[in-house]
Design an enzyme around this catalytic site. Structure first.
Site, PDB file in Angstrom:
ATOM      1  N   GLU A 190      -6.062  49.021  25.470  1.00 31.92           N
ATOM      2  CA  GLU A 190      -6.046  48.247  24.231  1.00 31.92           C
ATOM      3  C   GLU A 190      -6.334  46.774  24.498  1.00 31.92           C
ATOM      4  OE1 GLU A 190      -3.084  50.728  21.206  1.00 31.92           O
ATOM      5  OE2 GLU A 190      -2.307  48.950  22.242  1.00 31.92           O
ATOM      6  N   GLU A 305      -5.226  57.313  21.368  1.00 33.96           N
ATOM      7  CA  GLU A 305      -3.819  57.048  21.033  1.00 33.96           C
ATOM      8  C   GLU A 305      -3.683  56.922  19.525  1.00 33.96           C
ATOM      9  OE1 GLU A 305      -1.803  53.940  23.288  1.00 33.96           O
ATOM     10  OE2 GLU A 305      -0.749  53.308  21.476  1.00 33.96           O
TER      11      GLU A 305
END
Length: 800
Positions: A190, A305
């Site tokens: 991320e 995710e």
């Protein structure tokens, strides 16, 4: 007194409502419909194929869209779970867990979240790498694809020095598993503006260029190594991997690279369309639309995710929104991994967490049966399992409970004997093969409903235990005999709230109720609260629901010997409302003299959520609660920690150096281990997490009398906030959490927090004492009185 009376009335009302609801079965969905009937792609998993069938993965254009296909060029979708951080939850790396995921959940993929910062790989590379290797080997052995996730999180710039080992790490893994079709390489979890511990990147094309600058050489290295010629590579995108659209505008030059999208269904709304042509990237704000845009512009996307909660892991679960997202992913053959395989106390965790007085943490090893039963799964885990399998989501009734009172597995009678008032005295009671054997019942032969008084009586006078049976509706037990016969039993459960209430009737099991059990026969006998008013009296009492004894009236039809086993109660969980003192307005310093909590509350992830009340400590008001650390410790010692949370819109550090407060302990038990007090702020500009590097520790095996003040152990807690280097004095901190973590301790008792405040560095300039008249005696300073006077003055100022 009035509050206590109202609370009792409320509890009584709840208990009555529970009893009424228990009389009616749960209504089925109207016309037999299920939630899946409104969607076309939630059910089924035909494209969820295993490596043994699908082989090496590749990217191809199918129906005008780049997507994942198998070795035969047919669509394949990967569905599975992501681990939580392997530095925190390595227990998931066991064969039983992998087999449960592969077989019971029907997952064909697992994602290994290898944090780099936050005490992850960068802090202990050999240990963390060994865990990744173990996770890869287990996936291969269990016929699953495996995502090796270089978990860029804090800081958010993948070029930060903490991530300098990325190229070497991926080179090593590829060399260990050359061209292994099971392995997928995820280069940057991320990327984001998170500057906790380092730099972040912006949410625009500049941010994507930073990710690309980092990823390009790693992709090239993997391809040139000869060990990852065609393995799928996944690359994250800015803004916590919510911008695959930016990657589509300027993709990496590689034949098998995909781009991530991450979403949480409580935070990221669905969208039915992409963007009009020429829409500036600064105006692309919807995560699903960003994904549609990426697909329309020729790149493949992987949701590595996603969660059923809000983006911070709490709130929800948001299953209706999740259905819309999963429909979109399945319809577009987008593979997905749910966050996460953890028993951490957050909504997005897949397993039941520890919550004081409510639940114990589910083991991440399901045991030799290689199945987690539904009760061991969280709401999210139960839902996601159904979505991976592609079956109807049919949640269990989590309000029902079973408590075993007597199981006789310890080889004793567990307190049972012939009752002193039994009309049949020649009964012998003993433990045989883990059951309670009753001999001499020839004279106890009335099996009618109402004449149980003539039968033998036994009671558990020597049990010495007490069990809370709030909400119990049934008492059941196994009756075991040599040959099927009729056995009649009436029961009087006993406890402080009901010592003796006559049974309404005896309940019998008949020969047709028995089934073979090895060389004997077994039947289950059930006594309801209508049969035994004493059971209802204890279970529905407003103050005390403990059972500490039971009297059983036992009659048989021609059987001299029977066995009893597994005496238990079955009931409905009753959620007793926790009554806190008023929250009040957020005030710092927090001195609590107005009788409110001054803004303090439990954090969503707190392992303790008992009543927060204002109590007296050392002569003044303080925020207080009761709790105890569990004997069986979860792997994450924060899971059982009380977490106080304080939100204030203008909360900043300013020129202060410390957060300080008075902390008092009134222990019932505290002989070993320690309490570790942590301080956390959640500023949006720092990825919602900055933590003071130093903590305050109280060692329970070193409690000293000199620390006692008015019978309480007193500690002046001071935690350095100047050491938090990645925030500025004017950074809006949003909220502050104080976390009281368990360090292998046995603490139980009440604690008090007072005078929470920011504080500057201590002044060291000497102060000249005023001259004292030798004829006058200088009175000692009463710190308690001085503190009280100070608070009274502050209170008067506020009132004025």
């Amino acid at each position: 007194m009035m509050l206590r009376k109202k609370t009792k009335q409320l509890i009584s009302s709840i208990l009555i409502l529970v009893l009424l609801l228990s009389l009616f079965p749960t209504a089925l969905a109207a016309e037999g419909n299920t939630r899946e009937d409104n969607f076309k792609h939630l059910l089924g998993n035909d494209n969820v194929k295993r490596p043994s069938e699908a082989g090496a993965l590749q990217l191809q254009e199918v129906d005008g869209q780049m997507t994942l296909v198998d070795q035969h060029g047919e669509k394949i979708q990967l569905r599975g779970m992501s681990t939580h951080g392997l530095q925190w939850f390595p227990e998931i790396l066991n064969d039983n867990a992998y087999k449960a995921l592969a077989n019971d959940w029907e997952s064909n993929m697992i994602r290994l979240a290898m944090y780099v910062g936050e005490n992850g790989y960068a802090s202990n590379p050999e240990l963390i790498k060994s865990r990744v290797i173990k996770g890869i080997d287990l996936a291969i052995e269990n016929d699953m694809y495996v995502i090796v996730d270089w978990h860029v999180h804090a800081p958010g710039d993948p070029r930060d020095p903490v991530y300098a080992g990325a190229e070497d790490f991926f080179r090593d893994i590829a060399a260990l598993y050359p061209n292994n079709p099971h392995i997928i390489y995820e280069l940057a979890n991320e990327p984001s503006s998170n500057n906790n511990g380092g730099a972040g990147i912006p949410n625009n094309e500049e941010g994507w260029n930073a990710v690309k600058e980092y990823a390009d050489p790693i992709v090239e290295m993997l391809r040139d190594s000869g060990n990852a010629d065609d393995n799928i590579i996944i690359v994250g995108s800015p803004n916590w991997s919510q911008r695959p659209d930016l990657a589509a505008d300027n993709p990496i030059d590689d034949h098998h690279t995909m781009y991530t999208v991450h979403f949480y269904t409580g935070s990221h709304a669905a969208s039915t369309e992409s963007y009009p042509p020429e829409t500036p990237n600064s105006e692309r704000g919807n995560v699903m639309s960003n994904t549609r845009y990426a697909l329309e512009n020729g790149v493949a996307v992987f949701a590595t995710e996603w969660g059923t909660s809000q983006a911070n892991g709490d709130g929800g679960p948001y299953f209706d929104e999740a259905d819309v997202w999963i429909e979109f992913l399945n319809e577009n053959n987008i593979s997905w991994a749910n966050w996460s395989l953890t028993n951490k106390n957050e909504v997005s965790g897949a397993f039941t967490p520890f919550e004081l007085g409510k639940s114990n943490a589910t083991s991440l090893d399901p045991g030799p049966d290689q199945v987690w039963v539904p009760e061991e799964l969280s709401l999210s885990g139960e839902y996601v399992r159904a979505r991976i399998k592609g079956v109807n989501y049919e949640p269990i009734d989590r309000t029902k409970y079973t408590k075993v009172l007597w199981d006789f597995n310890d080889g004793t009678k567990q307190g049972f004997g012939v009752n002193g008032d039994s009309p049949v005295e020649d009964v012998v009671i003993e433990n045989e093969a883990g059951a309670l054997k009753l001999s001499g019942l020839d004279a106890s032969n009335d099996v009618s409903e109402g004449n149980y008084w003539a039968n033998a009586r036994l009671s558990a006078d020597g049990w010495g235990k007490s069990v809370d049976i709030l909400g119990a509706e049934k008492l059941t037990m196994d009756v075991i005999v040599d040959e099927p016969t009729t056995v009649s039993i009436a029961a009087i459960p006993q406890g402080p709230s009901a010592n003796w209430v006559n049974p309404n009737r005896a309940i019998k099991v008949e020969p047709t109720n028995f089934v073979p059990l090895e060389d004997k026969f077994k039947a289950e006998l059930t006594i309801t609260s209508a049969d035994s008013p004493s059971l209802e009296a204890i279970a529905m009492h407003a103050e005390n629901n403990n059972i500490n004894n039971i009297i059983l009236f036992v009659g048989t039809e021609g059987a001299d010997v029977i066995y009893l086993d597994n005496i238990k109660v079955i009931g409905t969980e009753v959620e007793i409302p926790v009554v806190h003192d008023p929250k009040g307005e957020a005030v710092l310093p927090s001195v609590f003299e107005d009788g409110t909590r001054q803004g303090w509350d439990w954090a969503g992830e707190s392992g303790v959520k008992t009543a927060l009340t204002i109590e007296e400590a050392n002569g003044s008001n303080a925020l207080s609660w009761e709790f105890g650390y569990p004997e069986v410790k979860p792997s994450d010692n924060w899971a059982t920690a009380p977490r106080l949370d304080f939100w204030k819109s203008d909360l900043v550090r300013g020129e202060n150096d410390y957060v300080t407060f008075d902390f008092y302990l009134d222990p019932v038990r505290a002989t070993e281990g320690a309490m570790n007090i942590n301080l956390v702020f959640q500023p949006p500009t720092n990825g919602y997490w900055v933590q003071a590097p130093k903590t305050y520790t109280i060692n329970f095996d070193e409690l000293e009398e000199p620390n006692q003040v008015n019978g309480l152990y007193h500690y002046e807690v001071k935690i350095n906030v100047r050491d938090i280097t990645n925030i500025q004095d004017d950074t809006l901190l949003r909220n502050m959490m104080i976390i009281f973590a368990d360090v292998e301790s046995d603490f139980a008792g009440r604690v008090f927090v007072d005078n929470v405040r920011f504080e500057g560095a201590a002044t060291t300039e000497p102060v000249e004492p005023e001259p004292v008249d030798p004829g006058e005696e200088t009175p000692p300073v009463d710190e308690k009185e001085a503190k009280t006077e100070q608070k009274e003055a502050e209170k008067e100022e506020k009132e004025e």
